[in-house]
Scaffold this active site. Structure first.
Site, PDB file in Angstrom:
ATOM      1  N   GLN A   8      47.057  25.434  -2.417  1.00 44.87           N
ATOM      2  CA  GLN A   8      45.846  24.766  -2.852  1.00 44.87           C
ATOM      3  C   GLN A   8      46.129  23.267  -2.847  1.00 44.87           C
ATOM      4  O   GLN A   8      47.218  22.839  -3.254  1.00 44.87           O
ATOM      5  CB  GLN A   8      45.473  25.193  -4.281  1.00 44.87           C
ATOM      6  CG  GLN A   8      45.106  26.649  -4.437  1.00 44.87           C
ATOM      7  CD  GLN A   8      46.287  27.562  -4.700  1.00 44.87           C
ATOM      8  OE1 GLN A   8      47.442  27.211  -4.445  1.00 44.87           O
ATOM      9  NE2 GLN A   8      46.005  28.747  -5.193  1.00 44.87           N
TER      10      GLN A   8
ATOM     11  N   ASP B 235      41.005  25.001  -0.662  1.00 43.75           N
ATOM     12  CA  ASP B 235      40.474  24.548  -1.953  1.00 43.75           C
ATOM     13  C   ASP B 235      40.183  23.036  -1.977  1.00 43.75           C
ATOM     14  O   ASP B 235      40.628  22.306  -2.854  1.00 43.75           O
ATOM     15  CB  ASP B 235      41.433  24.935  -3.094  1.00 43.75           C
ATOM     16  CG  ASP B 235      41.560  26.444  -3.274  1.00 43.75           C
ATOM     17  OD1 ASP B 235      40.941  27.191  -2.493  1.00 43.75           O
ATOM     18  OD2 ASP B 235      42.268  26.875  -4.184  1.00 43.75           O
TER      19      ASP B 235
ATOM     20  N   ASP C 241      38.636  29.174   0.868  1.00 42.69           N
ATOM     21  CA  ASP C 241      38.061  29.015  -0.487  1.00 42.69           C
ATOM     22  C   ASP C 241      37.750  27.551  -0.797  1.00 42.69           C
ATOM     23  O   ASP C 241      38.003  27.076  -1.902  1.00 42.69           O
ATOM     24  CB  ASP C 241      39.041  29.553  -1.547  1.00 42.69           C
ATOM     25  CG  ASP C 241      39.436  31.000  -1.313  1.00 42.69           C
ATOM     26  OD1 ASP C 241      38.708  31.715  -0.598  1.00 42.69           O
ATOM     27  OD2 ASP C 241      40.484  31.422  -1.844  1.00 42.69           O
TER      28      ASP C 241
ATOM     29  N   ARG D 108      33.799  34.642  -0.964  1.00 46.17           N
ATOM     30  CA  ARG D 108      34.459  35.822  -1.534  1.00 46.17           C
ATOM     31  C   ARG D 108      34.610  35.573  -3.033  1.00 46.17           C
ATOM     32  O   ARG D 108      34.643  34.419  -3.483  1.00 46.17           O
ATOM     33  CB  ARG D 108      35.801  36.109  -0.858  1.00 46.17           C
ATOM     34  CG  ARG D 108      36.855  35.045  -1.033  1.00 46.17           C
ATOM     35  CD  ARG D 108      38.189  35.502  -0.441  1.00 46.17           C
ATOM     36  NE  ARG D 108      39.241  34.543  -0.752  1.00 46.17           N
ATOM     37  CZ  ARG D 108      40.526  34.836  -0.863  1.00 46.17           C
ATOM     38  NH1 ARG D 108      40.941  36.088  -0.719  1.00 46.17           N
ATOM     39  NH2 ARG D 108      41.411  33.904  -1.143  1.00 46.17           N
TER      40      ARG D 108
ATOM     41  N   TRP E 256      36.257  35.018  -6.316  1.00 44.64           N
ATOM     42  CA  TRP E 256      37.485  34.755  -7.096  1.00 44.64           C
ATOM     43  C   TRP E 256      37.331  35.423  -8.463  1.00 44.64           C
ATOM     44  O   TRP E 256      38.241  36.093  -8.947  1.00 44.64           O
ATOM     45  CB  TRP E 256      37.677  33.241  -7.213  1.00 44.64           C
ATOM     46  CG  TRP E 256      38.901  32.797  -7.948  1.00 44.64           C
ATOM     47  CD1 TRP E 256      40.077  33.478  -8.089  1.00 44.64           C
ATOM     48  CD2 TRP E 256      39.082  31.540  -8.625  1.00 44.64           C
ATOM     49  NE1 TRP E 256      40.969  32.715  -8.821  1.00 44.64           N
ATOM     50  CE2 TRP E 256      40.381  31.538  -9.155  1.00 44.64           C
ATOM     51  CE3 TRP E 256      38.267  30.425  -8.830  1.00 44.64           C
ATOM     52  CZ2 TRP E 256      40.885  30.445  -9.890  1.00 44.64           C
ATOM     53  CZ3 TRP E 256      38.773  29.346  -9.542  1.00 44.64           C
ATOM     54  CH2 TRP E 256      40.074  29.355 -10.071  1.00 44.64           C
TER      55      TRP E 256
END
Ligand SMILES: *[C@@H]1O[C@H](CO)[C@@H](O)[C@H](O)[C@H]1NC(C)=O
Ligand SMILES: *[C@@H]1O[C@H](CO)[C@@H](O)[C@H](O)[C@H]1NC(C)=O
Ligand SMILES: *[C@@H]1O[C@H](CO)[C@@H](O)[C@H](O)[C@H]1NC(C)=O
Ligand SMILES: *[C@@H]1O[C@H](CO)[C@@H](O)[C@H](O)[C@H]1NC(C)=O
Ligand SMILES: *[C@@H]1O[C@H](CO)[C@@H](O)[C@H](O)[C@H]1NC(C)=O
Ligand SMILES: *[C@@H]1O[C@H](CO)[C@@H](O)[C@H](O)[C@H]1NC(C)=O
Length: 339
Positions: free
Chosen positions: A143, A166, A187, A249, A251
């Site tokens: 991340q 991220d 993400d 998706r 988390w």
């Protein structure tokens, strides 16, 4: 090259282009001024120094940043309202931004903290950002947040957010992201409690993964609503593996994300939405919905699984800016950036 790419990929949405705004090439009165290598003692050589010099009171303050690349992390946390403006001859066009804030800190180097990896961190309310490119250049493997946003009533206008995994942490507070460029692979728009409205952005997919990862863990106010954005392949995407994206998706197993009127030229997975991980689906209480998703990137055989919500036009209309950030949005959102 980037400009040409944007022009071509924006073509389907030109009917909804933002109004052109007057150039912003000199500081407004009373602004703190940031300029690379400045020799003027009334100015600051970095945004870090200017933010540190802001008075710790409730006054409204403006920071004006001249063109350049500014290395290092910045944390905005004074209590009064702050506006940061980048120099630009065309404020409605993210592709003409001249100011870049950059660092490359992975969360893995700061105890696993997403927030502490952020190149720009917002830990106060009433912040507005204009025409800034904000990058976390760490790349693949952790991340690594470009913008970490914990603020309420935060407006992000024609800003470019660049990362890989991220990129944008919308973790807490009510926020709008309008007319910008948001780039990443895994993400890359995520957070636990943020309430955010996204409109007229280009979302650029740089590698395989999910665009969003809502971390909503209970039946709370978190929501991400996307309206009239486009999803494109990032110009520098790594094509070693096929770049196939999902809209999101979960988390958190109460994830809540709505995509409306998205024009897609990057390739979406035929499932459109993804489980979290095999064996750890997290889909029991999610609200993940898209409506009027079109463009050559949407596979002809797209099918939504039974935990995805199918909206009709009337239901979709109820997911608007008020739904995301409250019906007092006109008190703090720059209306010039709304369609
Ligand atoms: C700023 O100063 C540094 C160090 O002297 C120099 O390397 C750099 O080119 C300068 N940048 C600009 C935009 O003037
Ligand atoms: C933010 O602005 C609102 C009004 O829009 C005000 O009520 C609130 O006190 C401000 N918060 C801070 C921390 O300045
Ligand atoms: C591109 O991705 C492949 C794996 O898919 C990886 O081995 C390679 O290092 C990547 N290249 C760059 C420049 O990131
Ligand atoms: C569907 O989305 C496109 C943009 O992708 C937009 O131009 C069009 O107006 C939308 N359709 C409706 C019925 O809102
Ligand atoms: C999890 O999702 C997969 C793929 O959609 C599905 O085949 C499986 O039945 C799901 N498992 C549970 C426990 O719902
Ligand atoms: C958003 O939708 C709600 C419910 O349909 C409606 O009452 C409200 O007026 C809408 N707000 C805007 C800004 O369109």
């Amino acid at each position: 090259m980037l400009f040409l790419y944007l022009f071509l990929t924006c073509a389907p949405l030109l009917a909804h282009a933002l109004a052109s705004l007057p150039p912003r090439t000199s500081p407004p009165p009373n602004a703190l001024v940031v300029r690379v290598n400045t020799t003027d003692s009334s100015e600051f050589g970095s945004l870090i120094d200017a933010v540190a010099a802001l008075p710790t009171d409730e006054s409204s303050q403006i920071v004006f940043v001249f063109p350049g690349i500014y290395q290092g992390q910045v944390n905005i946390q004074r209590s009064g309202p702050v506006t940061v403006q980048g120099y630009t001859t065309n404020p409605s066009s993210v592709s003409e931004n001249t100011v870049t804030l950059v660092d490359s800190i992975p969360a893995s180097a700061v105890g696993g903290s997403n927030d502490l990896s952020g190149t720009l961190r917002i830990h106060t309310d009433n912040v507005s950002l204009y025409n800034l490119d904000i990058r976390n250049d760490f790349g693949v493997g952790s991340q690594a947040i470009a913008l970490s946003n914990y603020g309420d009533q935060v407006g992000v206008y024609a800003c470019g957010l660049f990362g890989y995994q991220d990129t944008l942490l919308s973790n807490q507070g009510r926020q709008v992201y309008l007319g910008g460029w948001i780039e990443g692979a895994v993400d890359f728009i995520f957070g636990r409690l943020g309430q955010a409205y996204f409109e007229s952005n280009t979302i650029a997919v740089k590698g395989p993964g999910s665009i969003t990862a809502s971390g909503r863990e209970a039946d709370n106010a978190q929501i991400y609503i996307f309206n009239e954005n486009q999803v494109v392949l990032a110009p520098d995407a790594n094509m070693t593996k096929p770049v196939v994206a999902f809209l999101g998706r979960p988390w958190g197993d109460f994830a809540r994300v709505i995509f409306k009127s998205t024009y897609v030229t990057a390739t979406l997975n035929p499932g459109i939405w993804s489980i979290w991980d095999p064996g750890d689906n997290r889909t029991d209480n999610v609200f993940m919905a898209d409506w009027n998703t079109t463009g050559p990137g949407v596979p002809a055989d797209a099918t939504r699984l039974d935990w995805v919500t199918i909206l009709d036009a009337t239901e979709a209309a109820a997911f608007n800016i008020s739904t995301a950030v409250g019906d007092d949005f006109a008190n703090w959102v720059d209306m010039e950036f709304l369609l």
